[in-house]
Design a protein around this motif. Structure first.
Motif, mmCIF file in Angstrom:
data_model
loop_
_atom_site.group_PDB
_atom_site.id
_atom_site.type_symbol
_atom_site.label_atom_id
_atom_site.label_comp_id
_atom_site.label_asym_id
_atom_site.label_seq_id
_atom_site.Cartn_x
_atom_site.Cartn_y
_atom_site.Cartn_z
ATOM 1 N N THR A 96 1.062 0.580 -7.578
ATOM 2 C CA THR A 96 2.150 0.332 -6.723
ATOM 3 C C THR A 96 1.450 1.591 -5.139
ATOM 4 O O THR A 96 2.421 1.297 -4.523
ATOM 5 C CB THR A 96 3.312 0.685 -7.571
ATOM 6 O OG1 THR A 96 3.926 -0.359 -8.592
ATOM 7 C CG2 THR A 96 4.969 0.773 -6.785
ATOM 8 N N THR A 97 0.717 2.694 -5.734
ATOM 9 C CA THR A 97 1.676 3.529 -4.779
ATOM 10 C C THR A 97 0.291 3.151 -3.887
ATOM 11 O O THR A 97 0.285 3.825 -2.593
ATOM 12 C CB THR A 97 0.432 4.627 -5.538
ATOM 13 O OG1 THR A 97 1.060 5.344 -6.716
ATOM 14 C CG2 THR A 97 -0.009 5.451 -5.071
ATOM 15 N N VAL A 98 -0.592 2.090 -4.062
ATOM 16 C CA VAL A 98 -1.899 2.051 -2.839
ATOM 17 C C VAL A 98 -0.750 0.772 -1.728
ATOM 18 O O VAL A 98 -1.271 1.696 -0.562
ATOM 19 C CB VAL A 98 -2.593 0.474 -3.275
ATOM 20 C CG1 VAL A 98 -3.317 0.109 -2.053
ATOM 21 C CG2 VAL A 98 -3.684 1.569 -4.154
ATOM 22 N N GLU A 99 0.088 0.238 -3.025
ATOM 23 C CA GLU A 99 1.091 -0.910 -1.377
ATOM 24 C C GLU A 99 1.693 0.657 -0.958
ATOM 25 O O GLU A 99 2.150 0.450 0.073
ATOM 26 C CB GLU A 99 2.121 -1.218 -2.571
ATOM 27 C CG GLU A 99 1.449 -2.869 -3.587
ATOM 28 C CD GLU A 99 2.804 -4.037 -3.699
ATOM 29 O OE1 GLU A 99 4.066 -3.505 -2.986
ATOM 30 O OE2 GLU A 99 2.105 -3.738 -4.853
ATOM 31 N N MET A 100 2.665 1.364 -1.296
ATOM 32 C CA MET A 100 2.771 3.249 -0.237
ATOM 33 C C MET A 100 2.411 3.460 1.026
ATOM 34 O O MET A 100 3.140 3.269 1.642
ATOM 35 C CB MET A 100 3.866 3.810 -1.463
ATOM 36 C CG MET A 100 4.527 3.235 -2.469
ATOM 37 S SD MET A 100 4.621 4.654 -4.160
ATOM 38 C CE MET A 100 5.566 6.070 -3.166
ATOM 39 N N GLN A 101 1.343 3.583 0.077
ATOM 40 C CA GLN A 101 -0.255 4.841 1.388
ATOM 41 C C GLN A 101 0.330 3.156 2.141
ATOM 42 O O GLN A 101 0.425 3.269 3.376
ATOM 43 C CB GLN A 101 -1.442 4.331 0.704
ATOM 44 C CG GLN A 101 -1.116 5.758 -0.480
ATOM 45 C CD GLN A 101 -1.511 7.478 0.519
ATOM 46 O OE1 GLN A 101 -0.989 6.970 1.677
ATOM 47 N NE2 GLN A 101 -0.821 8.110 0.186
#
Length: 461
Positions: free
Chosen positions: A181-186
């Protein structure tokens, strides 16, 4: 939640490690924002979650080691609670799901402690970080609040750290949910960033992704064009062409396991020549650090190698001079990298640090440095299979610190202050990835996210 057997196994191991007495694990309470019934988003204590898995406010768990008995204390919902919150599982039902057969009202806990104190039983508890839990322990143990933290059980702290440091495959899977999910945020940050929008506008988009992913933010997002300030959160500052945006963000999974990634990219479509040079220096340090990750290697040595490489790169650009290793030994590099290379990651973004860095990040034969920069290294101990940690080198040009050191000629044998003066408006850059230590070495966790500066920008666009 994990399986009942997982929680039972964790508690059985804890009993063996502690050996005797009562183990008291306090869950968290609801916390009011600006009046009693307006609460912050509830976050359960991580160690309570690890051993009992119940994500509910107002609980206390007691493990009687000798009697091999476990009790969860808490108050069942009243009709008024149900009107406002809807129907909920009873504490008894939730306790049964994680292998605990006995629950009692919270109001009976005081007499439970009085009985234990009268029998001079050893009572183990962790250092409280929430004031309400400190006051509860003060009342139950009949001790002044100021004395409570010093009474925290070192055997219990060490036992908890020993278990929680080694992540099981099911934990790694949860961490990767948070990382993905953090990858999507970045990707969203780099895709949406435009001159004229504010840091806050961009950060708001990232939080929606974290919530959509089934959890929430693991920590308040660091999103800033003033990356030279290490933990500078988003603000109404407007993004402008030519600036670098540093985004350090993390999503937590529904079970609260965290991701933590950083990328730095330009507001404009490409990096300037000066930005490219600094990015290349940082990436070389990152690559050398990652290459060292394997069991038995002390993370302090990984940190020092990264620092030496940063100093070598800055020397090549004319900002530093002299022997790079000696510059690092004396702390001269800390003008540009005044922090540690990484930290443990798990249920907490800085995993278990409420228990004390000296237990989590340092071995018994290691002493934390008092040197500026090195004193901020959170993880120094030898790596073991099952550790999950971050690697996050950066370069920070803080004009206030530069002026202070320059005026006092701090480490003038290693720093070319005339050249450094031309970088006061540079800001800061950082890259951060999350790694699992394996028996053979390490592996980066989560879905791919480009590290190369141009690749990342193009990938996001």
């Amino acid at each position: 939640m994990f399986t009942k057997e997982t929680y039972v196994s964790r508690r059985n191991r804890l009993k063996k490690q502690v050996g005797s007495g009562l183990i008291v694990l306090l869950g968290n309470e609801q916390s009011s924002m600006n009046y009693k019934d307006n609460w912050y988003h509830f976050r359960q204590d991580s160690t309570f979650l690890y051993f009992f898995g119940i994500d509910r406010a107002g609980l206390v768990a007691v493990i009687d080691v000798e009697a091999n008995a476990e009790v969860i204390f808490g108050e069942e919902l009243t009709p008024d609670d149900i009107v406002w919150m809807g129907p909920q599982k009873s504490i008894r039902e939730q306790a049964s799901e994680i292998g605990v057969g006995l629950t009692k009202p919270l109001a009976t806990l005081d007499s439970y402690f009085q009985h234990a104190l009268a029998k001079k039983r050893e009572i183990h508890f962790l250092p409280p970080y929430r004031p309400e839990n400190l006051l509860k322990l003060s009342s139950w143990l009949q001790t002044a609040p100021a004395s409570i933290k010093s009474m925290a059980s070192v055997p219990l702290i060490k036992a908890v750290v020993a278990q929680r440091s080694i992540k099981t495959p099911e934990e790694v899977a949860e961490i990767e949910k948070g990382i993905n999910t953090t990858v999507e945020m970045q990707i969203a940050a780099a895709t949406l960033a435009r001159a004229g929008m504010t840091e806050a506008e961009l950060a708001g988009q990232l939080q929606s992704i974290a919530i959509k992913g089934g959890g929430n933010l693991a920590f308040p997002t660091i999103l800033t064009v003033n990356g030279q300030i290490l933990h500078n959160h988003y603000s109404p500052t407007v993004l402008q062409e030519g600036q670098l945006v540093l985004v350090d963000c993390g999503a937590a999974s529904a079970t609260h396991y965290s991701g933590d990634l950083t990328r730095t990219f330009p507001v404009s479509s490409s990096f300037s020549a000066k930005q490219k040079e600094m990015y290349a220096v940082m990436m070389t340090a990152y690559e050398q650090a990652v290459a060292m990750l394997k069991p038995g290697v002390k993370y302090k040595d990984v940190h020092l190698q990264a620092c030496t490489q940063l100093a070598e790169g800055l020397k090549h650009l004319g900002l530093m001079k002299g022997d790079a290793q000696e510059a690092v030994a004396q702390g001269a590099h800390a003008l540009f990298f005044p922090c540690g290379l990484g930290h443990m990651l798990g249920l907490d973004t800085h995993d278990m640090e409420d228990l004390g860095e000296e237990y989590v990040g340092y071995a018994e034969d290691q002493t934390k440095s008092t040197q500026f920069g090195l004193k901020s290294l959170r993880l120094a101990r030898a790596l073991e299979p099952g550790f999950v940690l971050t690697v996050e080198p950066g370069l920070y040009f803080n004009p206030d610190l530069i002026e202070l050191w320059s005026a006092e000629k701090v480490h003038a044998d290693f720093i070319n202050y005339e050249q450094v003066a031309g970088y006061k408006d540079f800001g800061g850059i950082r890259i951060e990835e999350d790694f699992l230590i394996t028996p053979e070495g390490s592996r980066v966790l989560g879905n791919p996210l480009p590290r190369n500066m141009e690749e990342f920008r193009q990938f996001a666009r």
